[in-house]
Design a protein around this motif. Structure first.
Motif, PDB file in Angstrom:
ATOM      1  N   PRO A 125       0.833  -1.199   0.000  1.00  0.00           N
ATOM      2  CA  PRO A 125       0.000   0.000   0.000  1.00  0.00           C
ATOM      3  C   PRO A 125       0.873   1.257   0.000  1.00  0.00           C
ATOM      4  CG  PRO A 125      -0.673  -1.512   1.741  1.00  0.00           C
ATOM      5  CD  PRO A 125       0.566  -2.058   1.121  1.00  0.00           C
ATOM      6  N   GLN A 126       0.319   2.356  -0.446  1.00  0.00           N
ATOM      7  CA  GLN A 126       1.091   3.588  -0.603  1.00  0.00           C
ATOM      8  C   GLN A 126       1.716   4.050   0.711  1.00  0.00           C
ATOM      9  OE1 GLN A 126       1.812   4.948  -3.524  1.00  0.00           O
ATOM     10  NE2 GLN A 126       3.139   6.394  -2.472  1.00  0.00           N
ATOM     11  N   GLU A 127       1.010   3.922   1.820  1.00  0.00           N
ATOM     12  CA  GLU A 127       1.561   4.391   3.101  1.00  0.00           C
ATOM     13  C   GLU A 127       2.771   3.556   3.526  1.00  0.00           C
ATOM     14  OE1 GLU A 127      -1.199   2.144   6.399  1.00  0.00           O
ATOM     15  OE2 GLU A 127      -1.996   3.969   5.487  1.00  0.00           O
ATOM     16  N   GLN A 128       2.750   2.249   3.231  1.00  0.00           N
ATOM     17  CA  GLN A 128       3.913   1.408   3.556  1.00  0.00           C
ATOM     18  C   GLN A 128       5.088   1.743   2.643  1.00  0.00           C
ATOM     19  OE1 GLN A 128       2.432  -2.605   3.395  1.00  0.00           O
ATOM     20  NE2 GLN A 128       1.772  -2.591   5.542  1.00  0.00           N
ATOM     21  N   GLN A 129       4.791   2.011   1.360  1.00  0.00           N
ATOM     22  CA  GLN A 129       5.852   2.423   0.435  1.00  0.00           C
ATOM     23  C   GLN A 129       6.475   3.738   0.894  1.00  0.00           C
ATOM     24  OE1 GLN A 129       4.362   2.517  -3.573  1.00  0.00           O
ATOM     25  NE2 GLN A 129       3.945   0.312  -3.622  1.00  0.00           N
ATOM     26  N   ASP A 130       5.636   4.670   1.345  1.00  0.00           N
ATOM     27  CA  ASP A 130       6.138   5.955   1.836  1.00  0.00           C
ATOM     28  C   ASP A 130       6.996   5.741   3.079  1.00  0.00           C
ATOM     29  OD1 ASP A 130       4.792   7.175  -0.213  1.00  0.00           O
ATOM     30  OD2 ASP A 130       3.082   7.801   1.032  1.00  0.00           O
ATOM     31  N   SER A 131       6.537   4.826   3.956  1.00  0.00           N
ATOM     32  CA  SER A 131       7.295   4.522   5.165  1.00  0.00           C
ATOM     33  C   SER A 131       8.662   3.937   4.819  1.00  0.00           C
ATOM     34  CB  SER A 131       6.507   3.551   6.040  1.00  0.00           C
ATOM     35  OG  SER A 131       7.265   3.134   7.137  1.00  0.00           O
TER      36      SER A 131
END
Length: 135
Positions: free
Chosen positions: A72-78
């Motif tokens: 998910p995008q938030e995990q990629q950002d993390s």
């Protein structure tokens, strides 16, 4: 002088006892050598298995790296933030290593300069003393 004569049966018995003792020692040594060979072979096999296990883990981790699981995008950002902070930390570490090395080099140079200046002063004193003696 009379040398006591050992009867043949006692002589044979003594020889048999000695031969038996030697055989027991040889068998015991042979058994211990065989056991140590077996343990060495077992250790070699264990090492081989550990190497294979390490290679398998390495291959698995490379496979996972090559086939990234969609996140998910938030995990990629993390993950991106973690990578960025890791990069920044490495660059700070590199800078600090460089600064420490430069300061050490400067300190060594200054120390060497002080030693040489001290030696020069001592030499000048000795030269002056020698010149006074020669006059």
């Amino acid at each position: 002088m009379d040398v006591p004569i050992i009867p043949d049966q006692i002589f044979l018995l003594i020889v048999l006892v000695i031969v038996a003792i030697v055989l027991i020692i040889i068998v015991a040594q042979w058994k211990s050598v065989a056991n140590s060979k077996n343990s060495i072979l077992m250790l070699e096999k264990e090492i081989e298995l550990k190497k294979m296990s390490m290679v398998e883990k390495d291959i698995e981790s490379k496979r996972l790296m090559d086939n990234p699981i969609p996140l998910p995008q938030e995990q990629q950002d993390s993950l991106s933030a973690i990578r960025q902070s890791t990069t920044e930390a490495r660059s700070r570490v590199g800078y600090l290593h460089s600064e420490i090395n430069e300061r050490l080099a400067r300190l060594e140079a200054e120390t060497e300069q002080r030693k040489l200046e001290k030696m020069l002063k001592e030499i000048e004193k000795k030269e002056a003393k020698l010149q006074k003696m020669n006059k």
